[in-house]
Motif scaffolding. Sequence first.
Motif, short mmCIF file in Angstrom:
data_model
loop_
_atom_site.label_atom_id
_atom_site.label_comp_id
_atom_site.label_asym_id
_atom_site.label_seq_id
_atom_site.Cartn_x
_atom_site.Cartn_y
_atom_site.Cartn_z
N ARG A 1 38.51 39.74 29.44
CA ARG A 1 37.42 40.62 29.07
C ARG A 1 37.68 42.01 29.64
NH1 ARG A 1 35.80 37.58 33.47
NH2 ARG A 1 34.53 38.65 35.04
N ASP B 1 47.92 38.52 27.45
CA ASP B 1 46.78 39.38 27.08
C ASP B 1 47.13 40.85 27.32
OD1 ASP B 1 45.09 37.22 26.43
OD2 ASP B 1 44.45 37.01 28.52
N PHE C 1 38.32 33.88 31.06
CA PHE C 1 38.64 34.43 29.75
C PHE C 1 38.83 35.94 29.90
CE2 PHE C 1 34.05 34.57 30.06
CZ PHE C 1 33.71 35.81 29.55
N ARG D 1 46.55 35.00 35.97
CA ARG D 1 45.56 35.96 35.47
C ARG D 1 45.42 37.13 36.47
NH1 ARG D 1 42.52 34.43 31.09
NH2 ARG D 1 43.00 32.32 30.35
N PRO E 1 36.64 28.39 23.98
CA PRO E 1 36.45 29.36 25.05
C PRO E 1 36.03 30.70 24.51
CG PRO E 1 38.41 28.08 25.41
CD PRO E 1 37.86 27.66 24.09
N SER F 1 31.26 37.25 25.38
CA SER F 1 32.29 37.94 24.63
C SER F 1 31.81 39.32 24.24
CB SER F 1 32.63 37.15 23.36
OG SER F 1 33.38 37.93 22.48
N GLN G 1 35.50 29.25 34.14
CA GLN G 1 35.57 29.58 32.72
C GLN G 1 36.33 30.90 32.56
OE1 GLN G 1 34.55 27.72 30.20
NE2 GLN G 1 33.47 26.15 31.36
#
Length: 570
Positions: free
Chosen positions: A74, A92, A72, A116, A31, A16, A70
Amino acid sequence: MTKRALASLALALLSSAAFAQFVAPPPPPPPPPASAPPASAPAPSTPPSTSTTPPTFELADVHSSPHSNQPFFRGNQLFGDRYTIHQATMVDLIANAYNLDAAAVLGGPAWLELDRFDISARAPRGTSPDDLRLMLRALLADRFHLVTHTDTKSIPAVVLALGKGKPKLKPADGSGTPGCQFQPQPGGPGARPTPGVIPAITFACHNQTMAAFAQFIRQFAGDFPPKPAVDQTGLQGAWDFDIHFSMQGQTANSDAVTVYQAVEEQLGLKLEAKAAPVPVIVVDSVDEKPTPNAPGIDKTLPPLPPAAFDVTVINPSKPDSRMMLSINGSQFRAEGITLQFLINWAYNQTLVGAPKWLNDDKYDILAKVTPDPAAPPSAPGAPQFNFDELQHMIQALIADRFNLKTHNEDQPQDAYTLVAVNPKLKKADPDNRSGCKNGPGPDGKDPRIANPILSRLVTCLNVTLDQFAELLQPMAPGYTKFPVVNGTGIQGSYDFTLSFSPAGAGNAPSAPPSTSGDAPAPTSEPAADPSGAVALPDALLKTYGLKLEKQRRPEPVLVIDHVDEHPTEN
């Protein structure tokens, strides 16, 4: 806290961008991007554009994200003249374009939280964050034909309000770095925690408005995606105060201090999860596929050259050193770190052929990059290199200093298949958006309040069994190293609410971090755990009559061909 749990949280923090200013021994995380505290907001490098023509990116490459076990969101940063985003859902993208929380993006088609996208775009160096948001809005309108309208709706939020007595805050005196800064434990980096004392996160907040503090604190109180933060204290001006509370994952202990308790007892304020009116963006229409990239985009907007550290210093750790990770400006620092942990994170793959010492020997690493002299000013301690490149930078560091050589191949591994034993499924409302989040479902029921060891609460709406199986791995870190395959044969879309314990809590099993073997799945109704813990396989079987069945099948692994136990000389 177990060694595995510590490694699990540290891994999430590395994953993160918020990790840049938060370093602490971590609990098993949700997550990654949501469990860590946020870095202070960077100072705008240039004023927003005053032109009547909205600014746009000079060039943009937009495409579907590659598959990730995984996934996420970023990126969302400009380094030099390159703006990048990875693994972003349309929610997002819209939330960042309009500077809102994901929960404040309403409406739209079912896929909005599932599909995504990656974006790589060129913008003038020093473009302000405000103008970058305008550019992202223009890109969404141009490439996805996004149409929205603004509104105000009452939705679930994290509300900061006055407590029963007088607030325990001091008017700001103008000293100290503005914002809430993480305070390391006494003894400096690597200091060992006091035996029997629950580790706490401590922040010193200076020149902090209540509106800014509400935005800050919701990272610890809200679910993922985070709920909007609303300041209803009525307190004007800026304030100085300290706050400390127990880390997520420790709050099942009777001696722990939750963030809710800390706000009430230490600040004289009140933090509540309830509905509140907030500005929202309503999606009227949007295309699922972006328009094609311009011809030759791979040549006019080529991938950036691999980033690398300019200087690295590696030394053996002290025997009692505990794991610590941080980024401060142009420096990456790791203490008490094993090489296996770094390889696991840098490659995000299951390792085979790892020598025993790989997870025993510990090192202290200090790595630096030369800051870009043309980069705009940033908040103190904010990363001065592209955080999204950190995995590749660590790969290069290990290859250079430890002579690591690897290759990829498929090998037979233990993995899970989801099968139906006595299915008890709830049909979904087809009008709901598809996706999963941490936190209560529409009914608001939260079993974590009565039994905190059930700290994982996942709600999925309008998902197929194929989608649900694929989402199990990122939803339940530590339980399985490979994607779950749907073998139920059940068609249609359903709603799920799963309450379970993190891997390793109580008697809940957890998968080893790098080699063979997943957590064992139950074959019949699970026996009660004296601690109250409920493992993911038990929760699935009891709640929905679905079983995680272990099967041997080929899965991709990272094979270590060679690695030196001792690094080259500094």
